[in-house]
Motif scaffolding. Structure first.
Motif, mmCIF file in Angstrom:
data_model
loop_
_atom_site.group_PDB
_atom_site.id
_atom_site.type_symbol
_atom_site.label_atom_id
_atom_site.label_comp_id
_atom_site.label_asym_id
_atom_site.label_seq_id
_atom_site.Cartn_x
_atom_site.Cartn_y
_atom_site.Cartn_z
ATOM 1 N N ILE A 20 1.126 -1.285 0.028
ATOM 2 C CA ILE A 20 -0.019 -0.068 0.156
ATOM 3 C C ILE A 20 0.639 1.458 -0.396
ATOM 4 C CG2 ILE A 20 -1.584 1.582 1.134
ATOM 5 C CD1 ILE A 20 -2.791 -0.964 0.646
ATOM 6 N N THR A 21 0.767 2.136 -0.844
ATOM 7 C CA THR A 21 1.678 3.187 -1.117
ATOM 8 C C THR A 21 0.948 5.052 -1.402
ATOM 9 O OG1 THR A 21 2.689 4.423 -2.673
ATOM 10 C CG2 THR A 21 1.906 2.803 -3.171
ATOM 11 N N ALA A 22 1.608 5.528 -0.286
ATOM 12 C CA ALA A 22 1.107 6.913 -0.310
ATOM 13 C C ALA A 22 1.870 7.864 -2.060
ATOM 14 C CB ALA A 22 1.170 7.197 0.681
ATOM 15 N N ASN A 23 2.333 7.067 -2.619
ATOM 16 C CA ASN A 23 3.104 7.544 -3.363
ATOM 17 C C ASN A 23 3.582 8.883 -3.227
ATOM 18 O OD1 ASN A 23 2.309 6.120 -5.968
ATOM 19 N ND2 ASN A 23 -0.239 7.628 -4.708
ATOM 20 N N GLY A 24 4.908 8.942 -2.262
ATOM 21 C CA GLY A 24 5.272 9.268 -1.484
ATOM 22 C C GLY A 24 5.100 11.178 -0.695
ATOM 23 N N VAL A 63 -1.200 5.529 5.502
ATOM 24 C CA VAL A 63 -1.339 3.870 4.780
ATOM 25 C C VAL A 63 -0.838 2.984 5.870
ATOM 26 C CG1 VAL A 63 0.747 3.335 3.441
ATOM 27 C CG2 VAL A 63 -0.024 4.715 3.074
ATOM 28 N N GLU A 64 -0.711 3.586 7.008
ATOM 29 C CA GLU A 64 -0.228 2.453 8.529
ATOM 30 C C GLU A 64 -1.520 2.299 8.897
ATOM 31 O OE1 GLU A 64 2.282 5.825 10.535
ATOM 32 O OE2 GLU A 64 3.826 4.806 9.356
ATOM 33 N N LEU A 65 -2.361 2.834 8.947
ATOM 34 C CA LEU A 65 -3.324 2.505 10.125
ATOM 35 C C LEU A 65 -3.768 1.976 8.758
ATOM 36 C CD1 LEU A 65 -5.751 3.172 11.761
ATOM 37 C CD2 LEU A 65 -6.773 4.436 10.467
#
Length: 206
Positions: free
Chosen positions: A62-66, A74-76
Motif C-alpha cells: 500500500i503506497t501513498a505515492n510519496g 497507509v499505516e492505519l
C-alpha cells in the motif's frame, strides 16, 4: 473504519485472483484490479497499491505515492490487515536491497509515459542549500535529459524511480529538493544513483 474493513474483506475473498496473476486473462484481471482500487479509494482516493508476485506467494504494497501527509492513512490501513496465507502485506515502497543488477547494468529500463530511464545509467550530485545546511538536495543526471527535458512527466518519472530505489519514506523525509540535468560524462562529484540510499544513510549519521 468501515471502509478499512470493506477493503480487507474484499481482498481476502479475492486474493487468489491476484496470487495467480500470470494465469488469468488480462481483461479479467483488469476488472479485479479496478474493483480493488475502487474500494481502496473509498478509504482514501490518493492511495495506491502494487502487487508483486513471488515464487511462493505474493506481496501487497500500500503506497501513498510519496506523500507524507498520507503516511498515517497507509499505516492505519496496514495495521488492520488480516493474516492471509501466502501474502505479505507491506506499508510503503521499501528500499531496493538487491543492487547487483544496477552495478552490472543488467536492470530493465522502466518506461513511464514514453520516458525510458534506467537506474544503472543515472547519476546524482549532492546539492546544499546554504540557508538550510541540514537539507539534503540532489541533482539527478540523465543520459537522455535533452530528449525529455520538455516532457511535463519527466520530473514524475524521475521521482518514481528514486522512490522505488530508496523507499517511499526516505524519499519523502530525507531529500529536500531535486534538480534534473544532463549527464555530461565522468565527473568526480557524480555518484551512481543506485548508491543514493547508502549516501543518505552516511549523511544522516554525520
Amino acid at each position: 473504519m468501515e471502509t478499512i474493513t470493506n477493503f480487507w474483506n474484499h481482498f481476502q475473498q479475492n486474493n487468489f485472483v491476484f496470487l495467480l496473476l500470470n494465469e488469468i486473462p488480462k481483461d479479467e484481471l483488469k476488472i479485479h484490479f479496478d474493483k480493488l482500487i475502487e474500494i481502496l479509494h473509498q478509504y482514501n482516493k490518493d492511495l495506491d497499491l502494487i502487487i508483486k508476485n513471488k515464487k511462493n506467494g505474493a506481496e501487497l504494497i500500500i503506497t501513498a505515492n510519496g506523500n507524507p501527509y498520507l503516511f498515517k492513512e497507509v499505516e492505519l490501513l496496514v495495521h488492520h490487515a488480516p493474516v492471509i496465507d501466502r501474502w505479505k502485506i507491506t506499508a510503503f515502497l521499501q528500499p531496493e536491497t538487491k543492487l547487483t543488477k544496477y552495478e552490472n547494468g543488467t536492470d530493465k529500463p522502466l518506461e513511464y509515459y514514453g520516458i525510458t530511464l534506467r537506474i544503472s545509467e543515472m547519476y546524482f550530485i549532492p546539492l546544499e542549500n546554504p540557508n538550510k545546511p541540514t537539507d539534503l538536495g540532489i541533482k539527478v543526471l540523465l543520459k537522455n535529459y535533452i530528449i525529455h527535458k520538455d516532457n511535463p512527466r519527466l520530473r514524475e518519472a524521475v521521482y518514481i524511480h528514486i522512490e522505488h530505489l530508496i523507499g517511499e519514506k526516505s524519499f519523502a523525509n530525507d531529500i529536500a529538493f531535486i534538480e534534473i540535468g544532463q549527464f555530461e560524462g565522468d565527473n568526480e562529484n557524480q555518484i551512481e544513483l543506485y548508491n543514493l540510499k547508502s549516501y543518505i544513510d552516511i549523511e544522516m549519521d554525520n
